[in-house]
Design an enzyme around this catalytic site. Sequence first.
Site, PDB file in Angstrom:
ATOM      1  N   SER A  30       0.766  -1.170   0.191  1.00  0.00           N
ATOM      2  CA  SER A  30      -0.086   0.073  -0.154  1.00  0.00           C
ATOM      3  C   SER A  30       0.828   1.512  -0.004  1.00  0.00           C
ATOM      4  CB  SER A  30      -0.994  -0.071   1.140  1.00  0.00           C
ATOM      5  OG  SER A  30      -0.260  -0.183   2.303  1.00  0.00           O
ATOM      6  N   HIS A  70       1.641   3.737   6.927  1.00  0.00           N
ATOM      7  CA  HIS A  70       0.949   4.898   6.108  1.00  0.00           C
ATOM      8  C   HIS A  70       1.608   6.279   6.064  1.00  0.00           C
ATOM      9  CE1 HIS A  70      -2.507   2.002   4.667  1.00  0.00           C
ATOM     10  NE2 HIS A  70      -1.412   1.614   3.922  1.00  0.00           N
ATOM     11  N   ASP A  96      -7.592   5.770   5.477  1.00  0.00           N
ATOM     12  CA  ASP A  96      -7.809   4.514   6.205  1.00  0.00           C
ATOM     13  C   ASP A  96      -8.672   4.327   7.036  1.00  0.00           C
ATOM     14  OD1 ASP A  96      -4.119   4.477   6.672  1.00  0.00           O
ATOM     15  OD2 ASP A  96      -5.285   3.951   4.814  1.00  0.00           O
TER      16      ASP A  96
END
EC number: 3.4.21.89
Lengths: 154, 131
Positions: A30, A70, A96
């Site tokens: 990701s 992230h 998210d």
Amino acid sequence: MIVSSALMIWKGLIVITGSESPIVVVLSGSMEPAFHRGDLLFLTNFHDDPIRAGEIVVFKVEGRDIPIVHRVIKIHEKENGNIKFLTKGDNNEVDDRGLYKEGQNWLEKKDVVGRARGFLPYVGMVTIIMNDYPKFKYALLAVMGAYVLLKRES
Amino acid sequence: MHGREIMRKDNLVERSDLGFVTFDITSIFDWNVKQLFLYLSAEYSTKNNALNQVVLWDKIMLRGDNPRLFLKDMKSKYFFFDDGNGLKGNRNVTLTLSWNVVPNAGILPLVTGSGHVSVPFPDTYETTKSY
């Protein structure tokens, strides 16, 4: 012995960096093309380090063990330092919120394991292989065990 | 997401009049730079929150891509939601460009460009647009 010195170094790193897990392996795609599965990340988690938009954080969702790496895309910080923030993987279309706990819309400082400060590609692949192929892990442990035993004899 | 319905009042309409931005970042790409993650963030203060930062736009540039960027009439890539109603009448919203250098191996620095643009928000909401 090797094991106790390795443990001491690991514990020392935890204290120096302020993070419970100062070295993590990237598990998903990701954050591509920056990080790929198997890359290694070095984290710090200093209490006074402010969380700012653009930073790459490693966090855990309450109730789940797996750390997620992230980027912070939104922060709202109160005068007293209380901060709530939103994250998103570079390679994901959406933020998210779908990954957070049911009803949770923001992350807080307590969810953060650390801030990504440095990175090494590929090195973490060993951990992933060991997870996916337990036989490999046992073989590796057997080899290490044999090495330690044989070394002593000489 | 349903939660956003409540915050819709402070939706920022696409600021397509950002003019155009040209920048040449050839000097940042050295042998150890794999990628640059560029992002434009808006920073402002409101009654509710002393500091707010919202990323409006981002772009990934890989080593080898054209290092000269010419951006014109860019729309905000992400919705600009405030945590509350702090954008109405806010005169001090600053837009800054920053970037994250991703090396082939090593430290991950976050750099903020010098200079910024101030974007004042009007005192009233828009009544005609709908999404």
